[in-house]
Design an enzyme around this catalytic site. Structure first.
Site, PDB file in Angstrom:
ATOM      1  N   HIS A 120      -6.575   6.919   2.484  1.00  0.00           N
ATOM      2  CA  HIS A 120      -6.104   5.811   3.333  1.00  0.00           C
ATOM      3  C   HIS A 120      -6.002   6.254   4.791  1.00  0.00           C
ATOM      4  CE1 HIS A 120      -3.431   2.394   4.483  1.00  0.00           C
ATOM      5  NE2 HIS A 120      -2.916   3.298   5.282  1.00  0.00           N
ATOM      6  N   GLU A 121      -5.370   7.402   5.004  1.00  0.00           N
ATOM      7  CA  GLU A 121      -5.157   7.854   6.405  1.00  0.00           C
ATOM      8  C   GLU A 121      -6.470   8.082   7.125  1.00  0.00           C
ATOM      9  OE1 GLU A 121      -2.369   7.602   7.775  1.00  0.00           O
ATOM     10  OE2 GLU A 121      -1.346   7.156   5.894  1.00  0.00           O
ATOM     11  N   HIS A 130      -4.653  -1.626   9.155  1.00  0.00           N
ATOM     12  CA  HIS A 130      -4.247  -2.024   7.804  1.00  0.00           C
ATOM     13  C   HIS A 130      -4.862  -3.362   7.412  1.00  0.00           C
ATOM     14  CE1 HIS A 130      -0.504   0.734   7.889  1.00  0.00           C
ATOM     15  NE2 HIS A 130      -1.513   1.308   7.281  1.00  0.00           N
TER      16      HIS A 130
END
Lengths: 390, 102
Positions: A120-121, A130
């Site tokens: 995700h990061e 996001h």
């Protein structure tokens, strides 16, 4: 479309990374961490032509570190739970930080799964914000352990919007040196584009008595607002600055509220945009000891004195001393650690920091350390983005 | 440690902690900091709009109420990057919610 793009991306597709600080506790060895980080990056290479190469030292595109509490970027971690990690978009350097107080695990439902979080990061490191699609990898909430995190359609559309679809065969390409030119920004609406977006080099920059900051370039000048150029600008210098020529060399505003503008062997004095009578005057008369055709002039926030830069030298001018320029000057600009020669101009901004501009880039100076500020992202930074709203 | 219940950051019936969460993750960046005093927002009505935005983003029922489900979602482990990027982040500024030279 549920995804969101931050607005910057890497221009190059061969990216490097380094794990500069490993987790200090937990069950994962360094090798485990290396492996999980690699898998997390592979999530993004499956759908694009991006490649990632780990380096053990030197400058890299994405620096990865496990840190705790306040760790220098103004966004502290909070211990176990809560915030797990964060990462910076390409324009801010692309680095990824993980909370060292989490219990990082691999291939387990226990603790916090590193692969899931890191994948995700790295989406952020590549330029994705996001998504409000809860099934997307770029949804903000931790989903827990998944055997193999993968991108859903929303994620794929997002990453391919930035980097294109994966080609059938990757051409071999050499690793690129990192430079500020490797980051690209989305063009904004046409009304926010102006000449400084195409060429951010400037002649001079200063803040006038009324706290307005102006940039001069060629025959025009710009008024800056908080994060871009004020409406109605640029304007012709000749329209508003009576008697002032184009292509000025440098300018600064002194504590008496007067703005001094330099070109060639002369200088002009203004109160805001109103020229004081009797100007221009020779530099040799008003600024004894200062050469003609300076590159930059500014009041240094460190001591409140006036500095002139020309080529590789600088001069300190103290109007309250006789002579105003001591015999020990000029001195080399290299004394100002990190500041290059032949700058375009410099400015003590309203926030108290001194900034140096050259060739479309700028540096912020750390007065206490007497060197360029060690910030993230590093300096120099592009003035077009950070100052002119491009 | 993996089984320990972390300290909840957003408390039920705590508008202050909810507001801190919403500010941290970018939901309140449209607030004019010069003209709005935080105490004006510390009411259910003041935060309603922002709570609704969060609920919508999180895929929840959009009620505008700081109910237990919303509090629970706010306490979920998550990424520290803002959800809303209406104002840019200055990575090294102490004023992390503002993108400006200041």
């Amino acid at each position: 479309k549920r995804f969101a793009l931050q607005g910057s991306r890497w221009k190059v597709k061969d990216l490097t990374y380094r794990i500069s600080k490993y987790p200090t506790s937990g069950q994962m060895t360094k090798q485990d961490v290396d492996g999980e980080i690699k898998k997390a990056l592979d999530v993004w290479t499956d759908h694009t032509d991006l490649t990632f190469t780990q380096k053990r030292s030197g400058r890299v595109h994405i620096d990865i570190s496990f840190l705790e509490g306040e760790h220098g970027d103004g966004d502290p971690f909070d211990g176990s739970g809560g915030t797990l990690a964060h990462a910076f978009f390409p324009v801010f350097g692309g680095d990824a930080h993980f909370d060292d107080k989490e219990f990082w695990t691999m291939e387990s439902f226990r603790g916090t799964n590193l692969l899931q979080t890191a994948a995700h990061e790295f989406g952020h490191s590549l330029g994705l914000s996001h998504s409000d699609d809860n099934d997307a990898l770029m949804a903000p909430f931790y989903r827990g352990f998944e055997v193999k995190p993968s991108l859903n359609d929303d994620d794929i559309k997002a990453i391919q919007a930035l980097y294109g679809v994966k080609s059938s065969s990757n051409l071999a390409s050499s690793l690129n040196e990192i430079s500020s030119n490797e980051i690209e920004f989305d063009r904004r609406d046409s009304e926010t584009n102006h000449i400084l977006c195409n060429d951010a080099r400037i002649d001079a920059i200063f803040t006038a008595l009324d706290n307005s900051t102006y940039v001069f370039k060629g025959q025009e000048y710009f008024k800056l607002v908080d994060d871009s150029i004020a409406d109605g600008y640029p304007r012709k210098i000749s329209s508003d600055w009576s008697g002032l020529p184009s292509n000025i060399d440098a300018a600064f505003t002194w504590k008496n509220g007067k703005t001094y503008i330099f070109k060639g062997s002369q200088y002009w004095r203004y109160t805001n945009k109103n020229k004081d009578s009797g100007y221009p005057k020779p530099i040799s008369k008003g600024f004894d000891g200062i050469p003609n055709s300076v590159d930059a002039a500014f009041v240094w926030s460190g001591n409140g004195l006036i500095y002139f830069f020309k080529n590789g030298d600088y001069y300190r001018f103290n109007p309250e001393e006789r002579p105003p320029v001591k015999e020990t000057y000029p001195k080399p600009i290299s004394n100002w650690e990190g500041i290059p020669d032949n700058i375009d101009d410099a400015l003590k901004y309203t926030n108290g920091f001194t900034y140096f501009f050259k060739d479309g880039n700028y540096w912020r100076f750390d007065d206490k350390a007497f060197k360029v500020d060690q910030a993230n992202p590093a300096f120099p930074r592009p003035a077009s983005f950070w100052w002119f709203g491009c | 440690p993996s089984n320990a219940m972390p300290i909840p950051h957003v408390k039920e019936n705590s508008l202050t902690s909810a507001m801190m969460y919403l500010m941290k993750y970018g939901y309140m960046d449209d607030m004019d900091h010069h003209h709005h005093r935080s105490e004006n927002l510390l009411s259910q009505d003041g935060l309603k709009k922002y709570i609704m935005e969060f609920q919508a983003f999180a895929g929840m029922n959009v009620t505008g109420e700081l109910d237990s489900d919303t509090v629970k979602m706010m306490n979920m482990p998550r990424c520290g990057v803002k959800d809303k990027l209406g104002m840019k982040m200055d990575a090294d500024s102490h004023q992390v919610h503002h993108h400006s030279r200041s």
